[in-house]
Design a protein around this motif. Structure first.
Motif, PDB file in Angstrom:
ATOM      1  N   PHE A   1      18.509  21.579  67.167  1.00  0.00           N
ATOM      2  CA  PHE A   1      18.810  21.705  68.594  1.00  0.00           C
ATOM      3  C   PHE A   1      18.392  20.456  69.370  1.00  0.00           C
ATOM      4  O   PHE A   1      18.638  20.365  70.558  1.00  0.00           O
ATOM      5  CB  PHE A   1      18.138  22.936  69.200  1.00  0.00           C
ATOM      6  N   GLY A   2      17.776  19.516  68.694  1.00  0.00           N
ATOM      7  CA  GLY A   2      17.383  18.271  69.351  1.00  0.00           C
ATOM      8  C   GLY A   2      18.544  17.298  69.433  1.00  0.00           C
ATOM      9  O   GLY A   2      19.657  17.570  68.961  1.00  0.00           O
TER      10      GLY A   2
ATOM     11  N   VAL B   1      21.290  25.581  61.019  1.00  0.00           N
ATOM     12  CA  VAL B   1      20.324  24.911  61.889  1.00  0.00           C
ATOM     13  C   VAL B   1      19.079  25.775  62.012  1.00  0.00           C
ATOM     14  O   VAL B   1      19.170  26.968  62.272  1.00  0.00           O
ATOM     15  CB  VAL B   1      20.932  24.655  63.289  1.00  0.00           C
ATOM     16  N   VAL B   2      17.932  25.145  61.809  1.00  0.00           N
ATOM     17  CA  VAL B   2      16.646  25.790  62.059  1.00  0.00           C
ATOM     18  C   VAL B   2      15.901  24.921  63.059  1.00  0.00           C
ATOM     19  O   VAL B   2      15.838  23.696  62.923  1.00  0.00           O
ATOM     20  CB  VAL B   2      15.825  25.934  60.760  1.00  0.00           C
ATOM     21  N   ASP B   3      15.380  25.568  64.071  1.00  0.00           N
ATOM     22  CA  ASP B   3      14.570  24.864  65.063  1.00  0.00           C
ATOM     23  C   ASP B   3      13.516  25.838  65.562  1.00  0.00           C
ATOM     24  O   ASP B   3      13.662  27.046  65.413  1.00  0.00           O
ATOM     25  CB  ASP B   3      15.440  24.359  66.216  1.00  0.00           C
TER      26      ASP B   3
ATOM     27  N   LEU C   1       7.800  16.595  66.512  1.00  0.00           N
ATOM     28  CA  LEU C   1       7.180  16.883  67.798  1.00  0.00           C
ATOM     29  C   LEU C   1       7.716  15.883  68.825  1.00  0.00           C
ATOM     30  O   LEU C   1       7.980  14.723  68.498  1.00  0.00           O
ATOM     31  CB  LEU C   1       5.669  16.792  67.701  1.00  0.00           C
ATOM     32  N   ALA C   2       7.866  16.326  70.045  1.00  0.00           N
ATOM     33  CA  ALA C   2       8.517  15.501  71.068  1.00  0.00           C
ATOM     34  C   ALA C   2       7.674  14.309  71.516  1.00  0.00           C
ATOM     35  O   ALA C   2       8.210  13.319  71.989  1.00  0.00           O
ATOM     36  CB  ALA C   2       8.877  16.358  72.269  1.00  0.00           C
TER      37      ALA C   2
END
Length: 91
Positions: free
Chosen positions: A14-15, A34-36, A85-86
């Motif tokens: 999702f990034g 997709v895994v988030d 991590l963001a």
């Protein structure tokens, strides 16, 4: 080797990078999973035709047993790991 028909997992899908990668893989006729850790409605493919072709699951990939079970259950052929991590500080 083509990607058509291959089951491909995109972590962090999702990034920014992951969602663009997932969309590109769909164009190659891959089966995209997709895994988030959280759902992001601003992701590249949200609310578009591509959205209907992707299998989503929300969980933390650091959960080894759940990640292993997901990969096994869906017969994943390849994993593209874009989860992160963001911020550097959070890392």
């Amino acid at each position: 080797m083509g990607l058509a028909g291959k089951n491909i997992l995109v972590t962090g899908g999702f990034g920014f990078y992951g969602s663009h990668l997932a969309a590109a893989l769909l164009e190659k006729d891959a089966n995209v999973f997709v895994v988030d850790v959280q759902f992001n409605p601003k992701s590249y493919f949200f609310d578009k035709e591509l959205d209907k072709k992707i299998v989503y699951e929300i969980f933390d990939i650091t959960d080894f047993f759940r990640t292993h079970a997901f990969i096994t259950k869906n017969s994943i052929d390849f994993v593209f790991h874009t989860a992160a991590l963001a911020t550097v500080e959070a890392s």
